[in-house]
Each structure stands twice: as structure tokens, then as C-alpha cells.
Motif scaffolding. Structure first.
Motif, PDB file in Angstrom:
ATOM      1  N   GLY A 143      -5.125  -2.625  -4.184  1.00  0.00           N
ATOM      2  CA  GLY A 143      -4.536  -3.504  -5.181  1.00  0.00           C
ATOM      3  C   GLY A 143      -3.201  -2.998  -5.696  1.00  0.00           C
ATOM      4  N   GLN A 144      -2.894  -1.697  -5.460  1.00  0.00           N
ATOM      5  CA  GLN A 144      -1.636  -1.129  -5.913  1.00  0.00           C
ATOM      6  C   GLN A 144      -0.464  -1.672  -5.095  1.00  0.00           C
ATOM      7  OE1 GLN A 144      -2.252   3.074  -5.620  1.00  0.00           O
ATOM      8  NE2 GLN A 144      -3.940   3.089  -7.074  1.00  0.00           N
ATOM      9  N   GLU A 145      -0.732  -2.160  -3.888  1.00  0.00           N
ATOM     10  CA  GLU A 145       0.308  -2.711  -3.033  1.00  0.00           C
ATOM     11  C   GLU A 145       0.082  -4.205  -2.867  1.00  0.00           C
ATOM     12  OE1 GLU A 145       1.708   0.524   0.122  1.00  0.00           O
ATOM     13  OE2 GLU A 145      -0.357  -0.109   0.436  1.00  0.00           O
ATOM     14  N   LYS A 146       1.146  -4.990  -2.990  1.00  0.00           N
ATOM     15  CA  LYS A 146       1.010  -6.433  -2.876  1.00  0.00           C
ATOM     16  C   LYS A 146       2.063  -7.012  -1.941  1.00  0.00           C
ATOM     17  CE  LYS A 146      -2.517  -7.300  -5.536  1.00  0.00           C
ATOM     18  NZ  LYS A 146      -3.738  -7.891  -4.950  1.00  0.00           N
TER      19      LYS A 146
ATOM     20  N   GLY B  72      -9.807  -8.563  -2.964  1.00  0.00           N
ATOM     21  CA  GLY B  72      -9.608  -7.214  -3.478  1.00  0.00           C
ATOM     22  C   GLY B  72     -10.342  -6.131  -2.714  1.00  0.00           C
ATOM     23  N   LEU B  73     -11.143  -6.514  -1.719  1.00  0.00           N
ATOM     24  CA  LEU B  73     -11.901  -5.534  -0.944  1.00  0.00           C
ATOM     25  C   LEU B  73     -11.516  -5.631   0.529  1.00  0.00           C
ATOM     26  CD1 LEU B  73     -15.509  -6.043  -2.402  1.00  0.00           C
ATOM     27  CD2 LEU B  73     -13.843  -4.308  -3.078  1.00  0.00           C
ATOM     28  N   ASN B  74     -11.359  -4.478   1.165  1.00  0.00           N
ATOM     29  CA  ASN B  74     -11.133  -4.507   2.607  1.00  0.00           C
ATOM     30  C   ASN B  74     -12.465  -4.502   3.342  1.00  0.00           C
ATOM     31  OD1 ASN B  74     -12.012  -1.745   3.044  1.00  0.00           O
ATOM     32  ND2 ASN B  74     -10.014  -1.053   2.308  1.00  0.00           N
TER      33      ASN B  74
ATOM     34  N   ILE C 109       1.972  -1.019   3.069  1.00  0.00           N
ATOM     35  CA  ILE C 109       2.017  -2.381   3.583  1.00  0.00           C
ATOM     36  C   ILE C 109       3.184  -3.180   2.998  1.00  0.00           C
ATOM     37  CG2 ILE C 109       0.457  -3.384   1.856  1.00  0.00           C
ATOM     38  CD1 ILE C 109       0.543  -4.139   5.656  1.00  0.00           C
ATOM     39  N   GLU C 110       3.593  -2.868   1.767  1.00  0.00           N
ATOM     40  CA  GLU C 110       4.737  -3.575   1.179  1.00  0.00           C
ATOM     41  C   GLU C 110       6.004  -3.316   1.982  1.00  0.00           C
ATOM     42  OE1 GLU C 110       5.528  -3.031  -2.944  1.00  0.00           O
ATOM     43  OE2 GLU C 110       3.492  -3.518  -3.574  1.00  0.00           O
ATOM     44  N   THR C 111       6.233  -2.061   2.317  1.00  0.00           N
ATOM     45  CA  THR C 111       7.427  -1.700   3.093  1.00  0.00           C
ATOM     46  C   THR C 111       7.383  -2.316   4.484  1.00  0.00           C
ATOM     47  OG1 THR C 111       7.531   0.395   1.889  1.00  0.00           O
ATOM     48  CG2 THR C 111       8.794   0.239   3.938  1.00  0.00           C
ATOM     49  N   ILE C 112       6.210  -2.281   5.125  1.00  0.00           N
ATOM     50  CA  ILE C 112       6.053  -2.877   6.453  1.00  0.00           C
ATOM     51  C   ILE C 112       6.357  -4.369   6.393  1.00  0.00           C
ATOM     52  CG2 ILE C 112       4.425  -3.365   8.320  1.00  0.00           C
ATOM     53  CD1 ILE C 112       2.887  -0.822   7.427  1.00  0.00           C
ATOM     54  N   ALA C 113       5.836  -5.049   5.353  1.00  0.00           N
ATOM     55  CA  ALA C 113       6.040  -6.496   5.220  1.00  0.00           C
ATOM     56  C   ALA C 113       7.509  -6.840   4.995  1.00  0.00           C
ATOM     57  CB  ALA C 113       5.189  -7.028   4.071  1.00  0.00           C
ATOM     58  N   ARG C 114       8.199  -6.038   4.182  1.00  0.00           N
ATOM     59  CA  ARG C 114       9.623  -6.297   3.931  1.00  0.00           C
ATOM     60  C   ARG C 114      10.451  -6.078   5.184  1.00  0.00           C
ATOM     61  NH1 ARG C 114       9.852  -3.131  -1.901  1.00  0.00           N
ATOM     62  NH2 ARG C 114       8.741  -4.719  -3.116  1.00  0.00           N
TER      63      ARG C 114
ATOM     64  N   PRO D 101      -6.654  -7.700   1.413  1.00  0.00           N
ATOM     65  CA  PRO D 101      -6.765  -7.414  -0.025  1.00  0.00           C
ATOM     66  C   PRO D 101      -5.426  -7.213  -0.726  1.00  0.00           C
ATOM     67  CG  PRO D 101      -8.332  -6.075   1.201  1.00  0.00           C
ATOM     68  CD  PRO D 101      -7.448  -6.748   2.214  1.00  0.00           C
ATOM     69  N   SER D 102      -4.371  -6.953   0.038  1.00  0.00           N
ATOM     70  CA  SER D 102      -3.053  -6.736  -0.560  1.00  0.00           C
ATOM     71  C   SER D 102      -2.273  -8.028  -0.766  1.00  0.00           C
ATOM     72  CB  SER D 102      -2.227  -5.788   0.337  1.00  0.00           C
ATOM     73  OG  SER D 102      -2.855  -4.532   0.458  1.00  0.00           O
ATOM     74  N   VAL D 103      -2.817  -9.165  -0.324  1.00  0.00           N
ATOM     75  CA  VAL D 103      -2.125 -10.453  -0.477  1.00  0.00           C
ATOM     76  C   VAL D 103      -2.297 -10.946  -1.910  1.00  0.00           C
ATOM     77  CG1 VAL D 103      -1.933 -12.816   0.371  1.00  0.00           C
ATOM     78  CG2 VAL D 103      -2.534 -10.976   1.952  1.00  0.00           C
ATOM     79  N   ASN D 104      -1.185 -11.342  -2.542  1.00  0.00           N
ATOM     80  CA  ASN D 104      -1.249 -11.661  -3.979  1.00  0.00           C
ATOM     81  C   ASN D 104      -1.821 -13.046  -4.283  1.00  0.00           C
ATOM     82  OD1 ASN D 104       0.896 -13.276  -3.198  1.00  0.00           O
ATOM     83  ND2 ASN D 104       2.469 -12.071  -4.235  1.00  0.00           N
ATOM     84  N   ASN D 105      -1.816 -13.958  -3.319  1.00  0.00           N
ATOM     85  CA  ASN D 105      -2.377 -15.289  -3.548  1.00  0.00           C
ATOM     86  C   ASN D 105      -3.525 -15.520  -2.559  1.00  0.00           C
ATOM     87  OD1 ASN D 105      -2.985 -17.997  -3.933  1.00  0.00           O
ATOM     88  ND2 ASN D 105      -0.851 -18.641  -4.093  1.00  0.00           N
ATOM     89  N   VAL D 106      -4.735 -15.255  -3.020  1.00  0.00           N
ATOM     90  CA  VAL D 106      -5.912 -15.320  -2.145  1.00  0.00           C
ATOM     91  C   VAL D 106      -6.152 -16.739  -1.628  1.00  0.00           C
ATOM     92  CG1 VAL D 106      -8.400 -14.900  -2.011  1.00  0.00           C
ATOM     93  CG2 VAL D 106      -6.948 -13.363  -3.336  1.00  0.00           C
TER      94      VAL D 106
END
Length: 364
Positions: A5-8, A69-71, A140-145, A208-213
Motif C-alpha cells: 500500500g506504500q506504493e501506488k 490491498g492484498l497480493n 513498482i511506482e518507478t517501473i510504471a513511470r 494491490p498497488s493500483v489506486n482505483n480497484v
């Protein structure tokens, strides 16, 4: 284990990652496998594989939506208990380990065979794996960007490549249509389903890192569709330009395809462009699998931070990639004849098991 949850990431970034993952290493090697089985009807096998692949994307997205929120490692323990969850985690972690081993070996083989023949394969593997580890550690945030940044350039190069191939197309190479049996076409679709789509199981660690489920399913389907169409066009172009017999006998048919480009004795041999595209998409597929592997190891060993395991895993992977896949002939035979069954066993059986237990827990 560190909570994701710390990464979105947003849903657009998810769709881009799914697209790049789907294209992955398949853009270079996939056309030869259905061509080997279904001959001129390989494009029909590819289309069938895309339709089935959308069902897999829906299944993975559904699991992610039901467990926000769970992998997959966390909700496996929740649904199956401590030991059942550990068995699922062990199988998936092993699967991701083999996947990353195969992908870094594939990178080493391609670079040493086609581009840098005098460079030791160990050097290529170490360099590529180093960048993969760096990306996984950054998160995952850096990879996505990075995916968002590179995706438009990938599309531009892909469109240029496709347009440059237009003069070399011979549509007669696609005929006769449906001259093979339906059983053969269906069998050919197994491989076109397996490599790009079934392996999307790694996103069960990323969702779980996606902000809009609520929009997960839409993003997964859009990414899968774009990636699948990209691969389908590549299959059609490869057969239309090279012909089914030549495509079936090539290890890297798309690379041979790019060598055919010749426009006015000015624009020729732009296969380096295809190599760049393949390196980019293979990198994203490998780094996302490594990310899933990292979390799997952390789950099994109860590490508070998955990044702690990244370097030790990397050292083991270097050895595994060289020992498990001795040479390119062995690797090609394994991928063509045996790998699809491993993919279906892990990536279909385990999610279906989790779906079954989800409904069982829900009813009770």
C-alpha cells in the motif's frame, strides 16, 4: 512483510504495464511457434489465443478486485490457511524464478547470437540482470513511470516498422485460409495463449498497488487487448513477408523480418529498431516477474523488506540461467514443446483453486 500500500500506480499505468508485459519477449520469437503448428493459419491461432487471453486477464483482475490491498501470497494464506498458502507461495515463487532465469538467458542468447557475437554471454546476463534488480528495488511506482515514458516511443517505432514492411508483403503467403484442421489451429492457439497472456499471473502481486480497484478489470483488458493486437499484427506480417515455412524454421523470425526492409536503397536493415523494441518489452516483463519473485521470497522467509532478498536472488539466477538452459537449441525445444504445459499448470490451476476457495469461504 512490507505492505504494498506504500506504493501506488494509477489505472493508466497499469494498462501500460500490462501491454508491455504482454508484448514482452513474444514480439521476437512468438510467430515461429504457431507457424510451426498451424502453417499459414497461424494468424487464426493467434487470434484465438488473444480471445482466450482476455478471459485470463479477466480472471486475474477479478481475483485482484476481490482481495483489495492484498497480493496473491497474502490472500492465499487467508483462503487456504497457513500451510495451504505456503504451498501456493512456494509454487508461484518457483515459477517466477524459472521465468526470470529463462528471460535473462534469452536476452543473453539473442545478444550474443545476433548483435554482439564476440561478447561472453555471462557479461550480457550480468548487465541485464543488474538493471532488472535496480528496477525491482526502486519499486513498482518507478517501473510504471518508466513504462509511461517509453511506451509512446515503442509505439512510434512499431508503426514505422510496420509501414516500412508494407512493400514487402505478399498476401498470397497467407493462403489457403483454413486449409489445416481445426484441431491443429486450436493446438497452435495454446502457445499463443500461453506466452503472452497466461503469464500475466504475475500481476496478482502488482494489483494491490493500483489506486482505483474498481477500474482494475478495464485496465487489464485494455492492456491485454493492445498487447495482443500488436502481437497478432506481427504474426500476420511475419508470415505475409517471409512465408509460413521460413517463419517456422527461424528462432527469431521477427528479427529476420526486419532485415527484409529496403526502401529506395536508402532505408534498409533497420533490424536494430526491432532489437531495441524487444529489449524494452523484455525488460519490463523480466522486471515485473522479478518484482513478483522478490515478494514471494519475502513471504516465504518472513522478511520485513522484500528488497533485502534482491541481490542474493540475483546471484542464484545468474547460475540458474546458465545451468538450467545449456544452449539456445535446448531452450527453443523447451519453450516450444514443454513450457506451455508448465504455464497452464501453474497459471490456470492455482487461480482457479483460489477462486473455488473464495466462494467456499464466502458461502460459509
Amino acid at each position: 512483510m512490507m505492505m504494498q500500500g506504500q506504493e501506488k500506480i494509477n489505472n493508466r499505468q497499469l494498462a501500460v504495464l500490462v501491454t508491455l508485459y504482454t508484448i514482452g519477449d513474444s514480439i521476437l520469437v512468438l510467430p515461429s511457434i504457431p507457424a510451426m503448428i498451424a502453417k499459414e493459419d497461424a494468424w487464426i491461432s493467434g487470434l484465438a489465443g488473444l480471445l482466450i487471453g482476455l478471459l485470463f486477464a479477466m480472471m486475474f483482475a477479478w481475483l485482484g478486485k476481490q482481495n483489495p490491498g492484498l497480493n496473491v501470497y497474502q490472500y492465499s494464506s487467508k483462503l487456504l490457511g497457513k500451510w495451504g498458502g505456503m504451498c501456493i507461495a512456494l509454487l508461484l515463487t518457483y515459477y517466477f524464478f524459472i521465468m526470470v532465469s529463462a528471460q535473462i538467458r534469452e536476452m543473453g542468447d539473442f545478444m550474443t547470437v545476433q548483435i554482439m557475437p564476440e561478447t561472453p554471454i555471462h557479461s550480457i546476463i550480468l548487465l541485464f540482470l543488474g538493471v532488472v534488480i535496480l528496477g525491482a528495488r526502486l519499486g513498482i511506482e518507478t517501473i510504471a513511470r518508466l513504462g509511461e515514458l517509453l511506451f509512446p516511443y515503442f509505439l512510434l517505432m512499431y508503426c514505422v516498422l510496420a509501414l516500412c514492411l508494407m512493400p514487402a508483403i505478399d498476401w498470397e503467403n497467407l493462403y489457403p485460409v483454413l486449409h489445416t484442421k481445426w484441431k491443429t489451429i486450436v493446438y497452435g492457439s495454446i502457445t499463443t495463449t500461453t506466452f503472452p497472456f497466461v503469464e500475466l499471473v504475475s500481476f496478482l502481486v502488482i494489483l494491490p498497488s493500483v489506486n482505483n480497484v474498481k477500474r482494475i478489470q478495464k485496465s487489464m483488458l485494455v492492456g491485454t487487448l493492445i498487447g495482443g493486437i500488436t502481437l497478432e499484427i506481427m504474426i500476420v506480417l511475419t508470415i505475409a513477408v517471409l512465408g509460413a515455412p521460413v517463419t517456422a524454421n527461424q528462432i527469431y523470425p521477427a528479427y529476420s523480418l526486419a532485415k527484409k526492409i529496403s526502401i529506395g536503397n536508402f532505408l534498409e536493415r533497420i533490424e536494430a529498431m526491432l532489437a531495441i523494441m524487444w529489449i524494452v518489452t523484455t525488460y519490463f516483463k523480466t522486471v515485473l516477474n522479478y518484482y513478483a519473485l522478490m515478494y514471494g521470497i519475502a513471504n516465504l522467509t518472513k522478511l520485513s523488506d522484500p528488497k533485502v532478498a534482491s541481490l542474493p536472488i540475483g546471484m542464484i539466477l545468474v547460475v540458474s540461467s546458465l545451468v538450467s538452459f545449456p544452449d539456445i537449441t535446448y531452450f527453443s525445444d523447451l519453450v516450444t514443446n514443454y513450457w506451455p504445459y508448465l504455464d497452464f499448470t501453474i497459471c490456470l490451476a492455482l487461480p482457479l483453486l483460489l477462486i473455488g476457495f473464495h466462494y467456499k469461504v464466502k458461502k460459509s
